[in-house]
Design an enzyme around this catalytic site. Structure first.
Site, PDB file in Angstrom:
ATOM      1  N   GLU A   1      -4.902   3.102  -4.796  1.00 20.12           N
ATOM      2  CA  GLU A   1      -4.131   2.398  -5.812  1.00 20.12           C
ATOM      3  C   GLU A   1      -4.352   3.110  -7.138  1.00 20.12           C
ATOM      4  OE1 GLU A   1      -1.892   0.444  -5.299  1.00 20.12           O
ATOM      5  OE2 GLU A   1      -2.305  -0.686  -3.469  1.00 20.12           O
TER       6      GLU A   1
ATOM      7  N   CYS B   1       0.861  -1.169   0.000  1.00 21.23           N
ATOM      8  CA  CYS B   1       0.000   0.000   0.000  1.00 21.23           C
ATOM      9  C   CYS B   1       0.911   1.237   0.000  1.00 21.23           C
ATOM     10  CB  CYS B   1      -0.896  -0.059   1.231  1.00 21.23           C
ATOM     11  SG  CYS B   1      -1.695   1.445   1.761  1.00 21.23           S
TER      12      CYS B   1
END
Length: 235
Positions: free
Chosen positions: A110, A2
Site C-alpha cells: 500500500e 489490494c
C-alpha cells in the site's frame, strides 16, 4: 486495496501446504505482482464423469473478467471484490457461489503520500503477517474469447475495511479464510453464499514496514522489493 502484492512460494511449498492433487500451472516467484499478471491460486474442480473433486494449483490472470464480458479489458478494473457487495454484484455473484479460490502470498503493498523538497511522493509499505502463512481469499472466472474461442481464467481478491492498526496506511485490506475452512471455501458444490460469507474474516497479526520506492515501477522485481527500507545515513 489490494493493488500490488508479493508471492514467492515455490510450487513444491504450495503443493505441500495445500495438499494439491494436480499442478496445472506452476507457481512463479513474483515480488511485485501487478494487475493482469498471472498469480498463484488454489482451486477445486469437480470431474463430471467421476464426481471426484480435485484440488489444483493454477495461475489465473489477476483482474476478473466476467463470463459475459465483450472483451478482457474490464479485468484490469476488477482486481478486488468488496465483501460488502460480492454476493450481489453481477460480476462476482456467480463466482462467489461456485468458483472461490485461495491466493498464497507473502504480503501486499500500500502507499502513503509524503512531501519532500516541496513535491508529493508516494511511499510504498509492505504489509504481511508477523508470523505464519498469508493466504488471501479470492474468486475466479472463465471467459471465452468471442472470436477465436480461446479461454481465459482470471481472478480477484476479496477485500474488507482495514483494521484500526493498519487503517492509517489504507482503508481496505484483503480477507482470509481459516485453514480449517479451506476445504469448505474451495468446494465447488458448496453454493450457499451465506455460508461462504461466514468463512471470511479480516487477517490478524499483520505488520507493516516501508520499502524501497523501486516498488512503484512494475518493471522492478526481486526480494529487495519487500525488505525494510534502510534508514538514512546518520539517522
Amino acid at each position: 486495496m489490494c493493488g500490488r502484492f508479493a508471492a514467492s512460494e515455490s510450487t513444491e511449498e504450495i503443493v505441500e501446504a495445500f495438499l494439491i492433487d494436480e499442478v496445472v500451472e506452476p507457481a512463479v516467484a513474483n515480488f511485485n505482482v501487478a494487475p493482469t499478471d498471472p498469480i498463484p491460486a488454489v482451486i477445486e474442480r469437480e470431474d463430471k464423469a467421476s464426481g471426484t473433486v480435485l484440488r489444483k494449483l493454477v495461475a489465473p490472470r489477476w483482474g476478473l473478467v466476467p463470463s459475459w464480458a465483450k472483451d478482457a479489458s474490464s479485468g484490469a478494473r476488477m482486481i478486488n471484490a468488496r465483501v460488502e457487495t460480492v454476493a450481489s454484484k453481477r460480476a462476482f455473484a456467480v463466482p462467489f457461489a461456485r468458483r472461490r479460490c485461495l491466493i498464497p502470498a507473502d504480503g501486499y503493498f500500500e502507499w502513503t503520500t509524503q512531501t519532500e523538497n516541496g513535491r508529493t511522493v508516494k511511499q510504498p509499505w509492505f504489509l504481511h503477517p508477523a508470523r505464519g502463512r498469508f493466504v488471501m481469499a479470492g474468486l475466479y472466472e472463465f471467459w471465452r474469447h468471442p472470436l477465436d474461442g480461446t479461454w481465459l481464467t482470471s481472478a480477484t481478491i476479496i477485500t474488507t475495511v482495514a483494521t484500526d492498526a493498519l487503517g492509517h496506511i489504507h482503508d481496505r485490506m484483503p480477507m482470509v479464510v481459516d485453514p480449517g475452512d479451506w476445504g469448505t471455501w474451495l468446494d465447488p458444490r458448496a453454493v450457499d453464499a451465506d455460508l461462504a460469507r461466514s468463512l471470511l474474516s479480516a487477517p490478524e497479526g499483520l505488520v507493516a514496514h516501508e520499502v524501497s520506492r523501486a516498488v512503484n515501477s512494475v518493471a522492478n522485481n526481486g526480494p529487495e522489493m519487500i525488505r525494510p527500507l534502510e534508514p538514512p545515513a546518520g539517522a
